[in-house]
Design a protein around this motif. Structure first.
Motif, PDB file in Angstrom:
ATOM      1  N   GLU A   1       0.834  -1.207   0.000  1.00  0.00           N
ATOM      2  CA  GLU A   1       0.000   0.000   0.000  1.00  0.00           C
ATOM      3  C   GLU A   1       0.869   1.258   0.000  1.00  0.00           C
ATOM      4  O   GLU A   1       0.563   2.225  -0.693  1.00  0.00           O
ATOM      5  CB  GLU A   1      -0.940   0.012   1.209  1.00  0.00           C
ATOM      6  CG  GLU A   1      -2.125  -0.898   1.052  1.00  0.00           C
ATOM      7  CD  GLU A   1      -3.020  -0.481  -0.098  1.00  0.00           C
ATOM      8  OE1 GLU A   1      -3.422   0.705  -0.181  1.00  0.00           O
ATOM      9  OE2 GLU A   1      -3.304  -1.346  -0.939  1.00  0.00           O
ATOM     10  N   LEU A   2       1.951   1.241   0.765  1.00  0.00           N
ATOM     11  CA  LEU A   2       2.860   2.389   0.755  1.00  0.00           C
ATOM     12  C   LEU A   2       3.491   2.571  -0.610  1.00  0.00           C
ATOM     13  O   LEU A   2       3.643   3.711  -1.092  1.00  0.00           O
ATOM     14  CB  LEU A   2       3.940   2.219   1.825  1.00  0.00           C
ATOM     15  CG  LEU A   2       3.500   2.359   3.275  1.00  0.00           C
ATOM     16  CD1 LEU A   2       4.657   2.078   4.212  1.00  0.00           C
ATOM     17  CD2 LEU A   2       2.924   3.740   3.544  1.00  0.00           C
ATOM     18  N   GLU A   3       3.878   1.467  -1.245  1.00  0.00           N
ATOM     19  CA  GLU A   3       4.421   1.538  -2.603  1.00  0.00           C
ATOM     20  C   GLU A   3       3.415   2.144  -3.572  1.00  0.00           C
ATOM     21  O   GLU A   3       3.744   2.992  -4.392  1.00  0.00           O
ATOM     22  CB  GLU A   3       4.789   0.137  -3.109  1.00  0.00           C
ATOM     23  CG  GLU A   3       6.107  -0.386  -2.653  1.00  0.00           C
ATOM     24  CD  GLU A   3       6.378  -1.754  -3.225  1.00  0.00           C
ATOM     25  OE1 GLU A   3       7.172  -1.852  -4.176  1.00  0.00           O
ATOM     26  OE2 GLU A   3       5.788  -2.726  -2.714  1.00  0.00           O
ATOM     27  N   ARG A   4       2.159   1.690  -3.464  1.00  0.00           N
ATOM     28  CA  ARG A   4       1.114   2.166  -4.368  1.00  0.00           C
ATOM     29  C   ARG A   4       0.865   3.651  -4.171  1.00  0.00           C
ATOM     30  O   ARG A   4       0.731   4.404  -5.136  1.00  0.00           O
ATOM     31  CB  ARG A   4      -0.171   1.362  -4.118  1.00  0.00           C
ATOM     32  CG  ARG A   4      -1.276   1.639  -5.128  1.00  0.00           C
ATOM     33  CD  ARG A   4      -2.545   0.866  -4.802  1.00  0.00           C
ATOM     34  NE  ARG A   4      -3.106   1.183  -3.509  1.00  0.00           N
ATOM     35  CZ  ARG A   4      -3.814   2.283  -3.229  1.00  0.00           C
ATOM     36  NH1 ARG A   4      -4.041   3.174  -4.148  1.00  0.00           N
ATOM     37  NH2 ARG A   4      -4.307   2.453  -2.015  1.00  0.00           N
ATOM     38  N   LYS A   5       0.836   4.113  -2.925  1.00  0.00           N
ATOM     39  CA  LYS A   5       0.614   5.541  -2.655  1.00  0.00           C
ATOM     40  C   LYS A   5       1.741   6.400  -3.190  1.00  0.00           C
ATOM     41  O   LYS A   5       1.514   7.509  -3.658  1.00  0.00           O
ATOM     42  CB  LYS A   5       0.444   5.765  -1.154  1.00  0.00           C
ATOM     43  CG  LYS A   5      -0.883   5.284  -0.623  1.00  0.00           C
ATOM     44  CD  LYS A   5      -0.987   5.514   0.866  1.00  0.00           C
ATOM     45  CE  LYS A   5      -2.306   4.959   1.395  1.00  0.00           C
ATOM     46  NZ  LYS A   5      -2.410   5.093   2.839  1.00  0.00           N
ATOM     47  N   GLU A   6       2.973   5.898  -3.094  1.00  0.00           N
ATOM     48  CA  GLU A   6       4.108   6.666  -3.601  1.00  0.00           C
ATOM     49  C   GLU A   6       4.147   6.715  -5.119  1.00  0.00           C
ATOM     50  O   GLU A   6       4.692   7.628  -5.696  1.00  0.00           O
ATOM     51  CB  GLU A   6       5.424   6.100  -3.060  1.00  0.00           C
ATOM     52  CG  GLU A   6       5.669   6.461  -1.630  1.00  0.00           C
ATOM     53  CD  GLU A   6       7.038   6.024  -1.150  1.00  0.00           C
ATOM     54  OE1 GLU A   6       7.876   5.629  -1.991  1.00  0.00           O
ATOM     55  OE2 GLU A   6       7.269   6.087   0.061  1.00  0.00           O
ATOM     56  N   SER A   7       3.595   5.695  -5.760  1.00  0.00           N
ATOM     57  CA  SER A   7       3.640   5.648  -7.220  1.00  0.00           C
ATOM     58  C   SER A   7       2.597   6.586  -7.855  1.00  0.00           C
ATOM     59  O   SER A   7       2.659   6.871  -9.033  1.00  0.00           O
ATOM     60  CB  SER A   7       3.428   4.227  -7.729  1.00  0.00           C
ATOM     61  OG  SER A   7       2.115   3.791  -7.441  1.00  0.00           O
ATOM     62  N   TRP A   8       1.625   7.078  -7.062  1.00  0.00           N
ATOM     63  CA  TRP A   8       0.623   7.999  -7.611  1.00  0.00           C
ATOM     64  C   TRP A   8       1.258   9.300  -7.874  1.00  0.00           C
ATOM     65  O   TRP A   8       1.524  10.223  -7.626  1.00  0.00           O
ATOM     66  CB  TRP A   8      -0.550   8.138  -6.638  1.00  0.00           C
ATOM     67  CG  TRP A   8      -1.466   6.968  -6.738  1.00  0.00           C
ATOM     68  CD1 TRP A   8      -1.372   5.818  -6.038  1.00  0.00           C
ATOM     69  CD2 TRP A   8      -2.593   6.801  -7.577  1.00  0.00           C
ATOM     70  NE1 TRP A   8      -2.358   4.950  -6.371  1.00  0.00           N
ATOM     71  CE2 TRP A   8      -3.146   5.545  -7.336  1.00  0.00           C
ATOM     72  CE3 TRP A   8      -3.198   7.595  -8.529  1.00  0.00           C
ATOM     73  CZ2 TRP A   8      -4.245   5.055  -7.985  1.00  0.00           C
ATOM     74  CZ3 TRP A   8      -4.305   7.110  -9.171  1.00  0.00           C
ATOM     75  CH2 TRP A   8      -4.821   5.858  -8.903  1.00  0.00           C
TER      76      TRP A   8
END
Length: 125
Positions: free
Chosen positions: A118-125
């Motif tokens: 989830e942290l990875e996904r948020k940073e990729s936005w």
């Protein structure tokens, strides 16, 4: 050979093994240990070298994702600390071979994995 491996004179080693065997058979009805008391060694014997590579790959991947995306996040730090605890316990015990121990450890691993993704996904936005 026993003396070279353990530093114990061979005769004392043999005598200690006899006593241990008699005690286990008489009092505990145990003829041998079923597990290695080391989860990584147990994984090697059950899964082979390829399986052990996957286990260490998962561990390295988790720490890499934590370092890249979660090292400033309090929840990620708590989850990875629990993950480290699992690794430490696994060195001298076999938690994944006992159901009542495996369930919470697997849950911690799943939460850690999910949260870091989830942290990875948020940073990729």
């Amino acid at each position: 050979l026993a003396e070279k491996l353990s530093g114990i004179p061979a005769e004392e080693y043999r005598e200690g093994e006899k006593i241990r065997k008699l005690f286990l058979e008489k009092h505990l009805d145990v003829k041998h240990w079923a597990q290695t008391h080391n989860e990584f060694l147990q994984a090697f014997f059950e899964l082979g070298a390829v399986g052990l590579i996957f286990v260490f790959g998962y561990i390295v991947s988790t720490f890499k994702r934590f370092w890249q995306h979660g090292r400033d996040n309090v929840v990620a730090i708590a989850l990875v600390s629990s993950f480290v605890g699992i690794i430490v316990v696994s060195i001298g015990h076999f938690p994944f071979q006992v159901a009542r121990l495996a369930a919470p450890f697997l849950a911690i691993m799943a939460f850690t994995d999910y949260y870091l993704k989830e942290l990875e996904r948020k940073e990729s936005w």
